[in-house]
Enzyme design. Structure first.
Site, mmCIF file in Angstrom:
data_model
loop_
_atom_site.group_PDB
_atom_site.id
_atom_site.type_symbol
_atom_site.label_atom_id
_atom_site.label_comp_id
_atom_site.label_asym_id
_atom_site.label_seq_id
_atom_site.Cartn_x
_atom_site.Cartn_y
_atom_site.Cartn_z
ATOM 1 N N ASN A 134 32.661 36.668 34.961
ATOM 2 C CA ASN A 134 32.824 35.231 34.697
ATOM 3 C C ASN A 134 31.876 34.714 33.612
ATOM 4 O O ASN A 134 31.377 33.595 33.686
ATOM 5 C CB ASN A 134 32.623 34.429 35.982
ATOM 6 C CG ASN A 134 33.770 34.583 36.955
ATOM 7 O OD1 ASN A 134 34.630 35.448 36.784
ATOM 8 N ND2 ASN A 134 33.798 33.771 37.985
ATOM 9 N N ARG A 266 40.182 44.305 44.149
ATOM 10 C CA ARG A 266 40.404 43.596 45.399
ATOM 11 C C ARG A 266 41.789 43.916 45.944
ATOM 12 O O ARG A 266 42.646 44.414 45.216
ATOM 13 C CB ARG A 266 40.222 42.090 45.167
ATOM 14 C CG ARG A 266 38.792 41.702 44.870
ATOM 15 C CD ARG A 266 38.658 40.239 44.474
ATOM 16 N NE ARG A 266 39.248 39.958 43.179
ATOM 17 C CZ ARG A 266 39.152 38.776 42.558
ATOM 18 N NH1 ARG A 266 38.486 37.784 43.127
ATOM 19 N NH2 ARG A 266 39.722 38.593 41.378
#
Length: 398
Positions: A134, A266
């Site tokens: 990020n 994920r």
């Protein structure tokens, strides 16, 4: 025993082995994966030992929490002149205070409101202290470089240099980068194209290697190491471009650091071709002034894959925070699914339970609404490609 005392006890036990590195600049990029993991261990110990010592000096029994911010609590796109102002110096000092001893920064942590206090953790999520995810560390590197250009305060130059050391140490021997370094295990250790991790880092090492304006303060040997790192990274992009049915396609969101194959992260992120991340990589490669033949072939083949697999005549409707399904719209620009199955080039969608679907309507409501399953990002590649080809692959004279 409270959770804070358990946390402190864990830190103390993990910090029991002395760290041989006092700072990242004492280490050099590792030649083997074993050496790389050992350097990661040393830097993790460095961070832990410094934090334990800080807690003791502050007389604290438990760490102080950090404040959450969606990004970093300040505007990182301010120009150099901003850092000549009182407000700019305050932001620069705040950011500097959150740099870990290993040289990086955390994500989703407020660095705009106030400086970090002694004994306050460096970030809100332990697996991202520090990280490249990020925009973390890459964002702060540029803030420190701008602050030094504006003020000539050596603290900012030293912070940028230390961050660059970490970035170069974090590069795998084959040229990729993990999501977080020191390593944190699980999907964090994968070569991570997701969330612009590697494209952000590539722009830093490329700018340093070129000696861009505002980075002249970095020492020559470090700039040479950046050039070496850039060369390895470009080869890594050639090596990781997914080959399917004898043709080159694009990249996954993550790749295995040993096999270089696309890897799942994920539960809802399958091992698949990833369009947004791949577009980021191609856009960076198109910025190179003198791409090699291998890099030029990578750009062309990725462009051709985007061209072939675009979705026309639909829009991905969004109302407030809720995503809708694809709706017919003859005036809509091209779209791409976020993920495509390797081999078939069919769009695929993942759910929280690890299941993979070909129809987005089969997903749980939470995942349907909670992830960007379609993107327009590759359209930027298509729009820039003709001009890039004219500059670098001109048609032969007849």
């Amino acid at each position: 025993m409270s959770i804070y005392r358990l946390f402190l006890a864990a830190l103390l036990s993990l910090a029991g082995t002395a760290c041989s590195a006092e700072s990242p600049d004492q280490l050099r990029p590792a030649a083997t994966l074993a050496d790389y993991r050992e350097q990661s261990r040393q830097l993790l110990q460095l961070d832990r030992q410094h934090f334990i010592a800080e807690l003791r000096r502050a007389g604290l029994e438990k760490p102080l929490p950090a404040a959450y911010a969606e990004r970093f609590g300040f505007d990182p796109k301010q120009p150099v002149d901003f850092y000549r102002t009182e407000a700019g110096r305050r932001i620069a000092d705040n950011v500097l205070s959150y740099q870990t001893p290993s040289g990086g920064w955390s994500k989703r942590t407020d660095m705009g409101a106030a400086p970090r206090r002694p004994g306050q953790v460096y970030g809100v999520s332990k697996n991202y202290i520090p990280t490249f995810d990020n925009g973390a560390t890459s964002t702060q590197f540029w803030v420190m470089a701008k602050a030094f250009a504006a003020t000539k305060d050596k603290r900012y130059a030293d912070a940028a240099e230390r961050a660059l050391h970490l970035i170069l140490l974090a590069q795998y021997p084959h040229g990729g980068w993990p999501q977080s370094f020191p390593l944190r295990g699980e999907y964090h250790d994968l070569i991570t194209f997701n969330d612009e991790v590697i494209s952000d880092l590539l722009r830093i090492v490329n700018a340093v290697a070129r000696g861009d304006e505002g980075l002249e303060f970095l020492p020559g040997p470090l700039r040479q190491r950046a050039a070496d790192g850039l060369s390895r990274a470009l080869q890594m992009l050639v090596d990781t471009q997914v080959q399917s049915g004898g043709r080159a396609t694009i990249w996954g969101a993550q790749h295995d650091p040993q096999t270089l194959a696309p890897a799942a992260a994920r539960a809802f992120e399958p091992a698949a071709l990833a369009t947004r991340e791949s577009a980021d990589l191609v856009l960076f490669l198109m910025e190179l002034e003198q791409p090699s033949e291998n890099v030029a072939r990578v750009i062309v083949s990725a462009h051709d894959w985007f061209q072939k697999n675009q979705i026309r005549g639909y829009r991905w409707e969004k109302a407030g925070e809720e995503y809708r399904e694809l709706l017919p719209d003859e005036n809509a620009g091209p779209l791409w699914a976020r993920f495509y199955e390797v081999g078939s080039d069919r769009p695929v969608f993942g759910d929280r339970d690890g299941s993979v679907h070909y129809d987005i309507r089969e997903l749980s409501r939470e995942r349907t609404l909670g992830y960007g399953w379609y993107t327009e990002h590759p359209h930027k590649v298509l729009k820039k490609f003709a001009a890039w080809r004219q500059r670098h692959l001109p048609a032969p004279a007849i």
